[in-house]
Design a protein around this motif. Sequence first.
Motif, short mmCIF file in Angstrom:
data_model
loop_
_atom_site.label_atom_id
_atom_site.label_comp_id
_atom_site.label_asym_id
_atom_site.label_seq_id
_atom_site.Cartn_x
_atom_site.Cartn_y
_atom_site.Cartn_z
N ILE A 36 0.76 -1.15 -0.05
CA ILE A 36 -0.09 -0.14 0.12
C ILE A 36 0.63 1.12 0.08
O ILE A 36 0.48 2.35 -0.45
CB ILE A 36 -1.04 -0.04 1.14
CG1 ILE A 36 -2.12 0.98 0.89
CG2 ILE A 36 -0.13 0.36 2.42
CD1 ILE A 36 -2.95 0.82 -0.29
N ASP A 37 1.99 1.16 0.45
CA ASP A 37 3.20 2.14 0.59
C ASP A 37 3.91 2.37 -0.64
O ASP A 37 4.66 3.10 -0.93
CB ASP A 37 4.02 1.92 1.71
CG ASP A 37 3.15 2.25 2.98
OD1 ASP A 37 2.43 2.81 3.27
OD2 ASP A 37 3.71 1.31 4.03
N GLY A 38 3.76 1.45 -1.71
CA GLY A 38 4.37 1.59 -3.06
C GLY A 38 5.25 0.31 -3.13
O GLY A 38 5.81 -0.27 -2.11
N ILE A 39 5.87 0.20 -4.31
CA ILE A 39 6.75 -0.65 -4.70
C ILE A 39 7.92 -0.34 -5.66
O ILE A 39 8.67 -0.86 -6.07
CB ILE A 39 6.30 -2.16 -5.55
CG1 ILE A 39 5.69 -1.35 -6.82
CG2 ILE A 39 5.21 -2.88 -4.55
CD1 ILE A 39 5.57 -2.46 -7.85
N LYS A 89 2.19 -1.81 -12.49
CA LYS A 89 3.40 -1.57 -12.36
C LYS A 89 4.51 -2.47 -12.33
O LYS A 89 5.67 -2.67 -12.87
CB LYS A 89 3.63 -0.86 -11.11
CG LYS A 89 5.22 0.03 -10.98
CD LYS A 89 5.22 0.71 -9.63
CE LYS A 89 5.08 2.25 -9.86
NZ LYS A 89 5.34 3.10 -8.89
N ILE A 90 4.30 -3.69 -11.57
CA ILE A 90 4.92 -4.79 -11.66
C ILE A 90 5.09 -5.50 -12.99
O ILE A 90 6.48 -5.90 -13.49
CB ILE A 90 4.34 -5.85 -10.78
CG1 ILE A 90 4.62 -5.21 -9.19
CG2 ILE A 90 5.13 -7.08 -10.87
CD1 ILE A 90 3.97 -6.11 -8.09
N ALA A 106 7.23 -11.01 -15.98
CA ALA A 106 8.21 -10.17 -15.72
C ALA A 106 9.42 -10.76 -15.65
O ALA A 106 10.49 -10.12 -15.26
CB ALA A 106 7.82 -9.18 -14.54
N ASN A 107 9.59 -12.13 -16.14
CA ASN A 107 11.11 -12.85 -16.18
C ASN A 107 11.68 -13.23 -14.93
O ASN A 107 12.66 -13.40 -14.69
CB ASN A 107 11.90 -12.03 -17.10
CG ASN A 107 11.44 -11.79 -18.58
OD1 ASN A 107 11.14 -12.68 -19.10
ND2 ASN A 107 11.46 -10.43 -19.11
#
Length: 167
Positions: free
Chosen positions: A34-37, A68-69, A108-109
């Motif tokens: 929730i705080d970002g990645i 985003k991932i 995403a490999n």
Amino acid sequence: MKKAIFYGTTTNTTNEVASILSDITGIDDVYNVIDGIDNILNYDLIYVLTPTYGRGELQDDWALVIEKIEKLDFSSKYVALLGTGDIIVHGDSFVNTLRAMYEVFKKANAKIVGMVDTKGYDFLESSSIENGKFLGLPIDHLNEYDLTEERIENWQKIIQKEVDLNE
């Protein structure tokens, strides 16, 4: 080797499991998505913890960052998946979200590590199984909380065989 734990949680169960995983592995870098990645690619081994909702819908916080991932390149990264779920109420779709996360990180490999044998789990069905193994570690911390630590410790032995954790 730099290691971190990234988790999403709604009912706090996955947060509790992340804390247990942190204690067992000694990993201090623990992030709620929730705080970002933004810093996820700073790590070599990434533990991804996700609860399962319904028949396998992504938890809300993961749903916010999944696009985003999908745009990142994890080709030099190891990813170990852990799914929390309710083996009694959702035994017919037990930890189905592991499949969704597996597909995202595989695309995403990422090198997925830590697949766990289905033996010792009493469930009806799961889409998160390939060749007799879960696509990560399933944990039912609600109904089988007494098995959580042992399962995580055994999982670490599997990951250790696949990745040099001391590197």
